[in-house]
Design a protein around this motif. Sequence first.
Motif, PDB file in Angstrom:
ATOM      1  N   THR A  48     -39.880 -23.793  21.503  1.00 26.57           N
ATOM      2  CA  THR A  48     -39.855 -22.573  20.615  1.00 26.57           C
ATOM      3  C   THR A  48     -38.503 -21.955  20.144  1.00 26.57           C
ATOM      4  O   THR A  48     -37.294 -22.264  20.456  1.00 26.57           O
ATOM      5  N   LEU A  49     -38.730 -21.570  19.009  1.00 31.03           N
ATOM      6  CA  LEU A  49     -37.558 -20.738  18.255  1.00 31.03           C
ATOM      7  C   LEU A  49     -37.298 -19.368  18.773  1.00 31.03           C
ATOM      8  O   LEU A  49     -38.418 -18.557  18.654  1.00 31.03           O
ATOM      9  N   ALA A  57     -29.009 -20.821  14.957  1.00 30.55           N
ATOM     10  CA  ALA A  57     -30.701 -20.944  15.570  1.00 30.55           C
ATOM     11  C   ALA A  57     -30.689 -21.499  16.984  1.00 30.55           C
ATOM     12  O   ALA A  57     -29.812 -22.199  17.322  1.00 30.55           O
ATOM     13  N   VAL A  58     -31.590 -20.840  17.764  1.00 27.35           N
ATOM     14  CA  VAL A  58     -31.776 -21.175  19.273  1.00 27.35           C
ATOM     15  C   VAL A  58     -33.090 -21.681  19.498  1.00 27.35           C
ATOM     16  O   VAL A  58     -33.990 -20.714  19.335  1.00 27.35           O
ATOM     17  N   PHE A  59     -33.256 -22.805  20.172  1.00 27.30           N
ATOM     18  CA  PHE A  59     -34.441 -23.206  20.537  1.00 27.30           C
ATOM     19  C   PHE A  59     -34.478 -23.541  22.129  1.00 27.30           C
ATOM     20  O   PHE A  59     -33.406 -23.673  22.669  1.00 27.30           O
ATOM     21  N   SER A  60     -35.838 -23.474  22.718  1.00 29.51           N
ATOM     22  CA  SER A  60     -35.778 -23.557  24.042  1.00 29.51           C
ATOM     23  C   SER A  60     -37.034 -24.306  24.659  1.00 29.51           C
ATOM     24  O   SER A  60     -38.119 -24.596  23.688  1.00 29.51           O
ATOM     25  N   ASP A 117     -36.159 -30.699  37.191  1.00 31.08           N
ATOM     26  CA  ASP A 117     -35.349 -29.833  37.945  1.00 31.08           C
ATOM     27  C   ASP A 117     -34.555 -29.035  37.492  1.00 31.08           C
ATOM     28  O   ASP A 117     -33.777 -28.083  37.841  1.00 31.08           O
ATOM     29  N   THR A 118     -34.224 -29.535  36.137  1.00 31.48           N
ATOM     30  CA  THR A 118     -33.075 -28.809  35.164  1.00 31.48           C
ATOM     31  C   THR A 118     -33.561 -27.586  34.940  1.00 31.48           C
ATOM     32  O   THR A 118     -32.381 -26.684  34.920  1.00 31.48           O
ATOM     33  N   GLY A 119     -34.583 -27.164  34.654  1.00 37.56           N
ATOM     34  CA  GLY A 119     -35.394 -25.810  34.217  1.00 37.56           C
ATOM     35  C   GLY A 119     -35.033 -25.721  32.725  1.00 37.56           C
ATOM     36  O   GLY A 119     -34.849 -26.634  31.981  1.00 37.56           O
ATOM     37  N   ARG A 120     -35.301 -24.358  32.370  1.00 38.37           N
ATOM     38  CA  ARG A 120     -35.179 -24.241  30.883  1.00 38.37           C
ATOM     39  C   ARG A 120     -34.055 -24.696  30.116  1.00 38.37           C
ATOM     40  O   ARG A 120     -32.828 -24.442  30.632  1.00 38.37           O
ATOM     41  N   ILE A 121     -34.011 -25.478  28.967  1.00 39.16           N
ATOM     42  CA  ILE A 121     -32.846 -25.806  28.270  1.00 39.16           C
ATOM     43  C   ILE A 121     -32.937 -25.016  27.023  1.00 39.16           C
ATOM     44  O   ILE A 121     -33.819 -24.623  26.375  1.00 39.16           O
ATOM     45  N   ARG A 122     -31.724 -24.887  26.306  1.00 37.03           N
ATOM     46  CA  ARG A 122     -31.750 -24.155  25.087  1.00 37.03           C
ATOM     47  C   ARG A 122     -30.753 -24.946  24.112  1.00 37.03           C
ATOM     48  O   ARG A 122     -29.913 -25.781  24.567  1.00 37.03           O
ATOM     49  N   SER A 123     -31.380 -25.268  22.961  1.00 42.05           N
ATOM     50  CA  SER A 123     -30.361 -25.861  21.799  1.00 42.05           C
ATOM     51  C   SER A 123     -29.627 -24.693  20.935  1.00 42.05           C
ATOM     52  O   SER A 123     -30.578 -24.108  20.138  1.00 42.05           O
ATOM     53  N   VAL A 124     -28.563 -24.849  20.852  1.00 41.63           N
ATOM     54  CA  VAL A 124     -27.897 -23.788  20.051  1.00 41.63           C
ATOM     55  C   VAL A 124     -27.233 -24.406  18.803  1.00 41.63           C
ATOM     56  O   VAL A 124     -26.204 -25.200  18.970  1.00 41.63           O
ATOM     57  N   GLY A 125     -27.673 -23.970  17.498  1.00 41.41           N
ATOM     58  CA  GLY A 125     -27.206 -24.726  16.304  1.00 41.41           C
ATOM     59  C   GLY A 125     -26.413 -23.402  15.560  1.00 41.41           C
ATOM     60  O   GLY A 125     -26.855 -22.514  15.622  1.00 41.41           O
ATOM     61  N   THR A 126     -25.312 -24.285  15.105  1.00 46.11           N
ATOM     62  CA  THR A 126     -24.348 -23.354  14.190  1.00 46.11           C
ATOM     63  C   THR A 126     -23.832 -23.940  13.004  1.00 46.11           C
ATOM     64  O   THR A 126     -23.664 -25.272  12.993  1.00 46.11           O
ATOM     65  N   VAL A 127     -23.771 -23.303  11.894  1.00 48.88           N
ATOM     66  CA  VAL A 127     -23.318 -23.937  10.612  1.00 48.88           C
ATOM     67  C   VAL A 127     -21.791 -23.901  10.539  1.00 48.88           C
ATOM     68  O   VAL A 127     -21.045 -23.024  11.208  1.00 48.88           O
ATOM     69  N   ILE A 128     -21.187 -25.194  10.395  1.00 50.64           N
ATOM     70  CA  ILE A 128     -19.507 -25.202  10.535  1.00 50.64           C
ATOM     71  C   ILE A 128     -19.218 -25.159   9.134  1.00 50.64           C
ATOM     72  O   ILE A 128     -18.009 -24.235   8.967  1.00 50.64           O
ATOM     73  N   SER A 129     -19.990 -25.623   8.210  1.00 47.45           N
ATOM     74  CA  SER A 129     -19.370 -25.484   6.747  1.00 47.45           C
ATOM     75  C   SER A 129     -20.505 -25.841   5.827  1.00 47.45           C
ATOM     76  O   SER A 129     -21.504 -26.620   6.291  1.00 47.45           O
ATOM     77  N   ALA A 139     -24.754 -28.791  17.041  1.00 49.17           N
ATOM     78  CA  ALA A 139     -25.806 -28.098  17.983  1.00 49.17           C
ATOM     79  C   ALA A 139     -25.511 -28.696  19.403  1.00 49.17           C
ATOM     80  O   ALA A 139     -24.837 -29.672  19.721  1.00 49.17           O
ATOM     81  N   ARG A 140     -25.478 -27.560  20.474  1.00 48.88           N
ATOM     82  CA  ARG A 140     -25.243 -27.927  21.763  1.00 48.88           C
ATOM     83  C   ARG A 140     -26.455 -27.685  22.743  1.00 48.88           C
ATOM     84  O   ARG A 140     -27.278 -26.867  22.200  1.00 48.88           O
TER      85      ARG A 140
END
Length: 164
Positions: A48-49, A57-60, A117-129, A139-140
């Motif tokens: 999901t967004l 932007a953050v997805f999980s 077993d990791t549980g919910r994960i999040r992908s966090v994207g950011t614009v650098i330039s 994105a992390r």
Amino acid sequence: MGRSRSYEWEDPALSAAAVGQGTGLEFLREIAAGRLPGPPVAATLDFTLDEVEHGRAVFSLVPGEEHYNPIGSVHGGVYATLLDSAAGCAVQSTLPPGMGYTSLDLTVKFLRPITVDTGRIRSVGTVISSGRRTALAEARLLDEADRPLAHATSTCMLFPLPAR
């Protein structure tokens, strides 16, 4: 012995028709609020967004067995999909009306395995330039304790959308 999973999605032409009508941020907020359908890939992988703001932007996703590769952990393609989505949508959130983007590349570094077993994960994207023709985003992928699971960078091409 077998396992199954079923899911539904909406016609992707509905959201595709709305791209570029407003800003990229407005478009993504409409998806996050459920007023526009999300992409079918989000239903397929069940992600999901969750958050979107200008340049971020953050997805999980909650990892399940359906995300596994043959060695018993989440497939790298799932990592890449989440990272590409976050980086690309971070770029999209900066676009004015009438502009579109597409990913030119995605470089992924896998740091830790992911399992159920990791549980919910999040992908966090950011614009650098961001320039007139290209944008660079990162994105992390993080676990619930904010430990890094993977990292990616993406170059996106920016272009005017055809008039509708």
